[in-house]
Design an enzyme around this catalytic site. Sequence first.
Site, PDB file in Angstrom:
ATOM      1  N   HIS A  33      -1.688 -12.619  -1.943  1.00 16.65           N
ATOM      2  CA  HIS A  33      -2.752 -13.289  -1.207  1.00 16.65           C
ATOM      3  C   HIS A  33      -2.411 -14.732  -0.863  1.00 16.65           C
ATOM      4  O   HIS A  33      -3.269 -15.470  -0.390  1.00 16.65           O
ATOM      5  CB  HIS A  33      -4.058 -13.211  -1.997  1.00 16.65           C
ATOM      6  N   HIS A  60       0.814  -1.209   0.000  1.00 20.50           N
ATOM      7  CA  HIS A  60       0.000   0.000   0.000  1.00 20.50           C
ATOM      8  C   HIS A  60       0.851   1.264   0.000  1.00 20.50           C
ATOM      9  O   HIS A  60       0.377   2.322  -0.428  1.00 20.50           O
ATOM     10  CB  HIS A  60      -0.957  -0.016   1.192  1.00 20.50           C
TER      11      HIS A  60
END
EC number: 1.11.1.21
Length: 728
Positions: free
Chosen positions: A259, A92
């Site tokens: 993920h 992020h």
Amino acid sequence: MSNEAKCPFHHAAGNGTSNRDWWPDQLDLSALHRHSSLSDPMDRDFNYAQAFEKLDLAAVKRDLHALMTTSQDWWPADFGHYGGLFIRMAWHSAGTYRTADGRGGAGEGQQRFAPLNSWPDNANLDKARRLLWPIKQKYGRSISWADLLILTGNVALESMGFKTFGFAGGRADTWEPEDVYWGSEKIWLELSGGPNSRYSGDRQLENPLAAVQMGLIYVNPEGPDGNPDPVAAARDIRDTFARMAMNDEETVALIAGGHTFGKTHGAGPASNVGPEPEAAGLEEQGLGWKSAYGTGKGADAITSGLEVTWTKTPTQWSNNFFENLFGYEWELTKSPAGAHQWVAKDADAVIPDAFDPSKKHRPTMLTTDLSLRFDPAYEKISRRFHEHPDEFADAFARAWFKLTHRDMGPRARYLGPEVPAEELLWQDPIPAVDHPLIDAADVAALKAQVLASGLSVSQLVSTAWAAASTFRGSDKRGGANGARIRLAPQKDWEANQPEQLATVLATLEAIRRTFNGAQSGGKRVSLADLIVLAGCAGVEQAAKNAGHAVTVPFAPGRMDASQEQTDVESMAVLEPLADGFRNYLKGKYRVPAEVLLVDKAQLLTLSAPEMTVLLGGLRVLGANAGQSRHGVFTARAQALTNDFFVNLLDMSTEWKPASADADVFEGRDRATGALKWTGTRVDLVFGSHSQLRALAEVYASADAQEKFVRDFVAVWNKVMNLDRFDLA
């Protein structure tokens, strides 16, 4: 009298109605005044690159490895390992990058500041940075927050068995937020279709934005506007990831690779969560999202509202993401917080619980995960990665490196022992200097040849400007080094006047070839150097034409890139859609031309005074695109005079719009009505805007000519060398 009325600070600076409140459409110059030495706590002679080079990077990594599995009671680690949290933090930090203007990204540690520190998508990353504070405190100035955030993501991957592609330091911290346009919405996560929507037409995302909603990094994990449609979500994924320079293969690798680790958090309703860091009380000390649900942490944590663990190996690299993606059929369900997610049909409980070793769960996925199976192009790549884990690992390693280093610019800025040796096309590679450079005598001789070549001052200056002004201080791309102005796509850009450019480059190439052929000992001049040198010669001649003898600084050392070293699609984002310094607009835009000028100046790292003197000088030197006469307020063509300012501020001239849209203006003699000048919004703003007029008055004064020339030469030299990181 009330206590409030007695307060001696009631009228303190910053309180009350601001100019922006009174005049919301006033041109804002604040972006040109950020990151000054006044906001920087470091000593004036502090050099971050030198400090980082002395850092024991291996020691920092050992401390980070230890941190990964040292769970803290105030924010416990999922599965006993902070790896997933730190990967999300690094992702992020880097993932705000966008290609359209190069802004965002990890390069300055902006995740520490508003608004990014309080975006909904960054919920609880304040805890990740706080976990890092003891390590940052230990190593102090030797490693920036910007570098530490990315390094920690790398170490997180390595600590869970993944081999990364490499790491480069060199991201110096800034000390205040960047002024970045993140969208017009007034509400976090506002859906499309509202009055301030970033979408128009057939879900066309506004440029330069690269996220689907205000406060998200990329896409809504529940699907477009929360609609759990994996195919529709794939369109959003492809658009947003492409705007961050990722192709389909890189996109699949990043989503699946990221993920593979960790989990999402949605233990209960979002109504339990308190305000973000910027809205939290002083007692929270910069932390936000305090939750009243259970313990508010660990198994009770609420972040995205989704409750998904993708793999049975959340702290170990594996291919289990694809095994689960293709190994089950999926049915729509909701998290405990009420968010749309997917659960494997008729599946055994094989997924470990993050905090209770006696519990297992059925596999779960996000809507955007299923896009990798149900979008045809993504599915093809995903199945290949499923069948060839080594290809997946290599693709993820490369895509992760690109994600975390895309905004650093050329390899010349990379620091540290883990810089990968392989040269990558997206780095805009330029050959290393492999020959003796020209000396002062050569410079003088080449200038003389250029000035005798028949090329005009205007041609020399405009070509050098076109080459150098592609630079973006945001992601450190562009600039004159590499001489890519002679290659596709730059040679064909409308702003660069392809026909004139071809003539100038052919003349300069002939001079270069003749010079190099006459040398012994391998000495050569590159075309990149000669383009800049020719521009400098043009400025010197223009100053001479105005009665001033000046020497424009010049530092050789640029090299020429090849077409094979140039990614045409990647380079295309550098094309100027607006360049007020050349009075150029490619089309008609919603944003006024003067706002686009300030945006261009900010990307060139210019201050308001630098922007002012540079534009005034380029006008009288005839650098306008298409030889336009707009703003050329002088009768002394190609002489470096302050005439632009003198004539703009001349009260004998009356200005009126020449068109209904007020993009072009006519300046007529007040007494006779005779047409004297024409100018654009970019020209007239220097007489209209009070701050810019104050600057223009300095250069229009009777004693300003010498200062004007001196200041113009200084900022010209700055722009010509913005990409010369080897000179720093």
